[in-house]
Design a protein around this motif. Structure first.
Motif, mmCIF file in Angstrom:
data_model
loop_
_atom_site.group_PDB
_atom_site.id
_atom_site.type_symbol
_atom_site.label_atom_id
_atom_site.label_comp_id
_atom_site.label_asym_id
_atom_site.label_seq_id
_atom_site.Cartn_x
_atom_site.Cartn_y
_atom_site.Cartn_z
ATOM 1 N N LYS A 138 -61.210 -49.522 -40.222
ATOM 2 C CA LYS A 138 -60.607 -50.679 -41.476
ATOM 3 C C LYS A 138 -59.108 -50.839 -41.198
ATOM 4 C CE LYS A 138 -63.678 -48.436 -45.061
ATOM 5 N NZ LYS A 138 -63.752 -47.386 -46.458
ATOM 6 N N VAL A 139 -58.917 -51.974 -41.838
ATOM 7 C CA VAL A 139 -57.595 -52.514 -41.625
ATOM 8 C C VAL A 139 -56.971 -52.400 -42.999
ATOM 9 C CG1 VAL A 139 -56.146 -54.495 -40.803
ATOM 10 C CG2 VAL A 139 -58.204 -53.881 -39.605
ATOM 11 N N ASP A 140 -55.924 -51.962 -43.445
ATOM 12 C CA ASP A 140 -55.303 -51.863 -44.589
ATOM 13 C C ASP A 140 -53.746 -52.583 -44.456
ATOM 14 O OD1 ASP A 140 -53.957 -51.593 -46.750
ATOM 15 O OD2 ASP A 140 -53.732 -49.527 -46.802
ATOM 16 N N LEU A 141 -53.561 -53.755 -45.306
ATOM 17 C CA LEU A 141 -52.188 -54.471 -44.788
ATOM 18 C C LEU A 141 -51.392 -54.145 -45.901
ATOM 19 C CD1 LEU A 141 -54.176 -57.875 -43.538
ATOM 20 C CD2 LEU A 141 -52.955 -56.107 -42.342
ATOM 21 N N ASN A 142 -51.358 -53.274 -46.615
ATOM 22 C CA ASN A 142 -50.353 -52.982 -47.586
ATOM 23 C C ASN A 142 -49.079 -52.943 -47.034
ATOM 24 O OD1 ASN A 142 -51.874 -53.234 -49.817
ATOM 25 N ND2 ASN A 142 -52.339 -50.906 -49.932
ATOM 26 N N ARG A 143 -48.942 -52.342 -45.899
ATOM 27 C CA ARG A 143 -47.716 -52.128 -45.018
ATOM 28 C C ARG A 143 -47.066 -53.365 -44.281
ATOM 29 N NH1 ARG A 143 -46.937 -47.486 -40.556
ATOM 30 N NH2 ARG A 143 -47.777 -49.298 -39.307
ATOM 31 N N ALA A 144 -48.086 -54.163 -43.964
ATOM 32 C CA ALA A 144 -47.834 -55.567 -43.271
ATOM 33 C C ALA A 144 -46.777 -56.220 -43.791
ATOM 34 C CB ALA A 144 -49.167 -56.384 -42.870
ATOM 35 N N GLY A 145 -45.714 -56.596 -42.946
ATOM 36 C CA GLY A 145 -44.632 -57.367 -43.597
ATOM 37 C C GLY A 145 -43.388 -56.472 -44.277
ATOM 38 N N THR A 146 -43.689 -55.191 -44.294
ATOM 39 C CA THR A 146 -42.561 -54.246 -44.775
ATOM 40 C C THR A 146 -41.451 -54.297 -44.083
ATOM 41 O OG1 THR A 146 -44.300 -52.778 -45.798
ATOM 42 C CG2 THR A 146 -41.963 -51.912 -45.387
ATOM 43 N N PRO A 147 -40.139 -54.375 -44.513
ATOM 44 C CA PRO A 147 -38.786 -54.757 -43.511
ATOM 45 C C PRO A 147 -38.566 -53.442 -42.774
ATOM 46 C CG PRO A 147 -38.369 -54.585 -45.959
ATOM 47 C CD PRO A 147 -39.840 -54.521 -45.869
ATOM 48 N N LEU A 148 -38.436 -53.583 -41.406
ATOM 49 C CA LEU A 148 -37.884 -52.684 -40.541
ATOM 50 C C LEU A 148 -36.543 -52.908 -40.068
ATOM 51 C CD1 LEU A 148 -41.004 -52.022 -38.356
ATOM 52 C CD2 LEU A 148 -40.302 -50.510 -40.247
ATOM 53 N N LEU A 149 -35.654 -51.923 -39.920
ATOM 54 C CA LEU A 149 -34.441 -52.339 -39.020
ATOM 55 C C LEU A 149 -34.518 -51.495 -37.648
ATOM 56 C CD1 LEU A 149 -31.456 -53.720 -39.382
ATOM 57 C CD2 LEU A 149 -30.659 -51.327 -40.234
ATOM 58 N N GLU A 150 -34.680 -52.248 -36.688
ATOM 59 C CA GLU A 150 -34.864 -51.554 -35.312
ATOM 60 C C GLU A 150 -33.345 -51.506 -34.786
ATOM 61 O OE1 GLU A 150 -37.497 -52.895 -32.297
ATOM 62 O OE2 GLU A 150 -36.673 -51.672 -30.783
ATOM 63 N N ILE A 151 -32.989 -50.305 -34.407
ATOM 64 C CA ILE A 151 -31.745 -49.909 -34.320
ATOM 65 C C ILE A 151 -31.732 -49.380 -32.781
ATOM 66 C CG2 ILE A 151 -29.630 -48.468 -34.692
ATOM 67 C CD1 ILE A 151 -30.960 -48.010 -37.588
ATOM 68 N N VAL A 152 -31.155 -50.288 -31.822
ATOM 69 C CA VAL A 152 -31.141 -50.020 -30.535
ATOM 70 C C VAL A 152 -29.768 -49.358 -29.847
ATOM 71 C CG1 VAL A 152 -31.721 -50.941 -28.381
ATOM 72 C CG2 VAL A 152 -32.676 -51.987 -30.183
ATOM 73 N N SER A 153 -29.888 -48.209 -29.380
ATOM 74 C CA SER A 153 -28.920 -47.534 -28.875
ATOM 75 C C SER A 153 -28.557 -48.025 -27.406
ATOM 76 C CB SER A 153 -28.787 -45.942 -28.726
ATOM 77 O OG SER A 153 -29.342 -45.517 -27.836
ATOM 78 N N ALA A 154 -27.318 -47.895 -26.839
ATOM 79 C CA ALA A 154 -27.180 -48.352 -25.431
ATOM 80 C C ALA A 154 -27.641 -46.845 -24.720
ATOM 81 C CB ALA A 154 -25.454 -48.498 -25.244
ATOM 82 N N PRO A 155 -27.833 -46.986 -23.426
ATOM 83 C CA PRO A 155 -28.379 -45.758 -22.727
ATOM 84 C C PRO A 155 -26.933 -44.688 -22.245
ATOM 85 C CG PRO A 155 -27.995 -47.668 -21.110
ATOM 86 C CD PRO A 155 -27.750 -48.054 -22.648
ATOM 87 N N ASP A 156 -26.454 -44.107 -23.538
ATOM 88 C CA ASP A 156 -25.309 -43.495 -23.368
ATOM 89 C C ASP A 156 -25.575 -41.918 -23.583
ATOM 90 O OD1 ASP A 156 -23.806 -45.647 -22.999
ATOM 91 O OD2 ASP A 156 -23.188 -45.820 -25.013
ATOM 92 N N MET A 157 -26.608 -41.502 -23.913
ATOM 93 C CA MET A 157 -26.853 -40.018 -24.145
ATOM 94 C C MET A 157 -27.074 -39.598 -22.730
ATOM 95 S SD MET A 157 -28.560 -40.781 -27.654
ATOM 96 C CE MET A 157 -28.754 -42.507 -27.084
ATOM 97 N N ARG A 158 -26.787 -38.311 -22.432
ATOM 98 C CA ARG A 158 -27.077 -37.611 -21.313
ATOM 99 C C ARG A 158 -27.772 -36.447 -21.122
ATOM 100 N NH1 ARG A 158 -26.283 -41.751 -19.927
ATOM 101 N NH2 ARG A 158 -24.569 -42.897 -18.966
ATOM 102 N N SER A 159 -28.234 -35.998 -22.507
ATOM 103 C CA SER A 159 -29.281 -34.665 -22.331
ATOM 104 C C SER A 159 -29.983 -34.773 -23.892
ATOM 105 C CB SER A 159 -28.199 -33.378 -22.686
ATOM 106 O OG SER A 159 -27.298 -33.651 -24.031
ATOM 107 N N SER A 160 -30.691 -33.833 -23.975
ATOM 108 C CA SER A 160 -31.530 -34.050 -25.254
ATOM 109 C C SER A 160 -30.888 -33.490 -26.326
ATOM 110 C CB SER A 160 -33.199 -33.143 -24.963
ATOM 111 O OG SER A 160 -32.503 -31.891 -24.593
ATOM 112 N N ASP A 161 -29.885 -32.782 -26.182
ATOM 113 C CA ASP A 161 -29.126 -32.094 -27.087
ATOM 114 C C ASP A 161 -28.502 -33.607 -27.839
ATOM 115 O OD1 ASP A 161 -29.866 -29.747 -27.034
ATOM 116 O OD2 ASP A 161 -27.960 -28.983 -26.099
ATOM 117 N N GLU A 162 -27.905 -34.291 -26.871
ATOM 118 C CA GLU A 162 -27.095 -35.341 -27.467
ATOM 119 C C GLU A 162 -28.023 -36.385 -28.141
ATOM 120 O OE1 GLU A 162 -23.416 -35.411 -23.805
ATOM 121 O OE2 GLU A 162 -24.642 -37.391 -24.383
ATOM 122 N N ALA A 163 -29.207 -36.583 -27.574
ATOM 123 C CA ALA A 163 -30.052 -37.480 -28.045
ATOM 124 C C ALA A 163 -30.702 -37.161 -29.562
ATOM 125 C CB ALA A 163 -31.497 -37.550 -27.346
#
Ligand code: ADP
Ligand code: MG
Ligand code: ZN
Length: 476
Positions: A138-163
């Motif tokens: 089934k398809v539920d469209l209640n969430r369709a069109g909800t606003p998202l902010l996609e935040i894109v980081s630079a490839p600046d992290m060097r370990s999983s701890d930093e991530a």
């Protein structure tokens, strides 16, 4: 030796009242497809209108991370078909996002900070949900069109701890800004992890894979650890080019491994083009002003705690890492609690008990005013530290929040009155004259014995500092 390179893409669901391009509610709906309208159902002829609240919240994030907030940004269509996306495209911002060139300072284990670039943060519409039930979906469209902010980081992290440190700081940031609930389990803070390796010293990046939708910090660390190991092994076995390809992988929690989901699409595959239904998002001065209303953020708060309240850096970071905790702490201070005592009572006494009982600071059975009041009772000698622990234990189990009444009921009021304590001391000295003589002839260790006896006779209610002073007075 290899170096790990990580870049993160985080989808934050903005907590606006209505959807990004229509006036449907974003709130929970009891019935499937009830929060829908011609626009978010993609019926012919319906047109999108940008939600101002979503734009202001995106801008607020931009100002908080020192980004260039664009006064004019654009929407693009990203074309793909999926049953939960009736438009057969997603409205997003590829070329000219509302937030560009920001930065976030992350806190590392060794107490230092590191800058991570935020390439951009863009507004986009969420899809609906497919629900699979036995042999049909089934398809539920209640969430369709909800606003998202996609935040894109630079490839600046060097370990999983930093991530993980980055994710925690980002999580705290959007919560302080009150632009998202950022609940990972409920999907309002979703993260995609891009991972590659390269031999130490090599300038060029290796091939990255993208691991999609990991829903806890712990799994982020585990997925990175697995993926890094897989890539290193491929490199060492001479099959890096065959086995590490640009693709999307999924982390399998049960098996603790990542598995290939699909080859990575190139931007060209999505046929991005400017959305002809939407004019550029041009912001007004009033919107800028509203977006710039930013509360005190974790770094500033921590600096202030260290500087003005003389709190240890470690404690300041723990308390400010979570908005609810910082507000709880500040409310304790507002009740007159001494800052250092408030730190201890919040971070060790209360948090320890909450963890054990399965609560968080948000649903703590003991509120900040009550704990703050309790701390003032220790400071003014109404009660001992030990007695206060009993009061806190009692409150974890019972409904009463009347600190004075509980102290009375448990008989914990501390005796600080000189006369009452001296009466006990004199009684003990009289009954132990031989020990008094020994003490006076140099056996100073016996002091502890007298303290112990006095505390015992007072049933623990005598103020220990007072007992010490008065005993010295009488013995010397
Ligand atoms: P695309 O447009 O293909 O999605 P982006 O340049 O937008 O690619 O990068 C997406 C994410 O991948 C960003 O968070 C970025 O930091 C990260 N990233 C890019 N190259 C690498 C790499 N070699 N290793 C790890 N992460 C990377
Ligand atoms: Mg991308
Ligand atoms: Zn709608």
């Amino acid at each position: 030796m290899f170096e790990t390179v990580i870049g993160l893409e985080v989808h934050v669901q903005l907590n606006t009242k209505t959807k990004l391009f229509c006036s449907c509610a974003t709130s929970f709906a009891e019935h499937q497809n009830s929060n829908t309208c011609p626009t978010c159902l993609a019926l012919p002829g319906a047109l999108p209108v940008v939600n101002k609240e979503a734009a202001i919240k995106a801008m607020r994030f931009g100002y908080a991370v020192n980004a260039d907030v664009q006064h004019s940004s654009n929407f693009d269509r990203k074309s793909y078909f999926y049953p939960d996306s009736p438009m057969a495209y997603q409205i997003t911002q590829l070329h000219n996002a509302i937030v560009q060139n920001g930065e976030l300072f992350i806190d590392l284990e060794d107490g230092t900070q590191k800058r991570v670039g935020i390439t951009q943060a863009h507004l986009e519409a969420d899809a609906g949900k497919n629900m699979h039930e036995g042999d049909h979906s089934k398809v539920d469209l209640n969430r369709a069109g909800t606003p998202l902010l996609e935040i894109v980081s630079a490839p600046d992290m060097r370990s999983s701890d930093e991530a993980v440190a980055y994710l925690k700081k980002l999580h705290a940031t959007v919560r302080y800004l009150d632009i998202s609930d950022a609940n990972m389990q409920e999907g309002s803070f979703r993260c995609d992890v891009n991972v590659s390796i390269r031999p130490k010293g090599q300038e060029e990046f290796g091939t990255r894979v993208e691991i999609k939708n990991i829903n806890s910090f712990r799994f982020v660390a585990a997925a990175i650890a697995y993926e890094v190991q897989r890539q290193i092994e491929a490199y060492e076995d001479g099959v890096y080019d065959q086995e590490v390809v640009q693709e999307t992988r999924l982390y399998n929690v049960a098996e603790g491994v990542t598995k290939s989901m699909r080859g990575k699409e190139e931007a060209a595959d999505y046929r991005y083009f400017p959305d002809p239904d939407l004019r550029p998002l041009v912001v007004t001065e009033a919107m800028v002003e509203e977006a710039k209303q930013i509360p005190e953020m974790p770094d500033e708060k921590a600096a202030r705690y260290i500087e003005e309240l003389d709190i240890k850096k470690y404690d300041a970071l723990v308390i400010t890492s979570d908005k609810e905790m910082a507000y709880y702490f500040e409310e304790m201070l507002a009740c007159g609690a001494n800052p250092k005592m408030a730190v201890t009572w919040l971070t060790s006494e209360l948090l320890g008990r909450l963890n054990k009982a399965g609560f968080t600071i948000e649903n703590s059975p003991v509120d900040a005013k009550t704990l703050g009041t309790l701390v003032t009772k220790i400071a003014d000698d109404t009660i001992s530290g030990k007695g206060a622990k009993d009061v806190l234990d009692y409150m974890m189990e019972h409904d009463s929040r009347d600190v004075d009444a509980i102290i009375d009921e448990l008989g914990l009021a501390q005796v600080s009155d000189d006369g009452a304590i001296l009466a006990i001391i004199d009684e003990i000295l009289a009954a132990n004259q031989d020990k008094v003589a020994e003490y006076r002839s140099g056996k100073e260790k016996l002091f502890g014995f007298f303290v112990g006896q006095t505390m015992k006779v007072s049933k623990g209610s005598a103020n220990p500092a007072k007992v010490n002073d008065l005993l010295k007075e009488r013995l010397n």
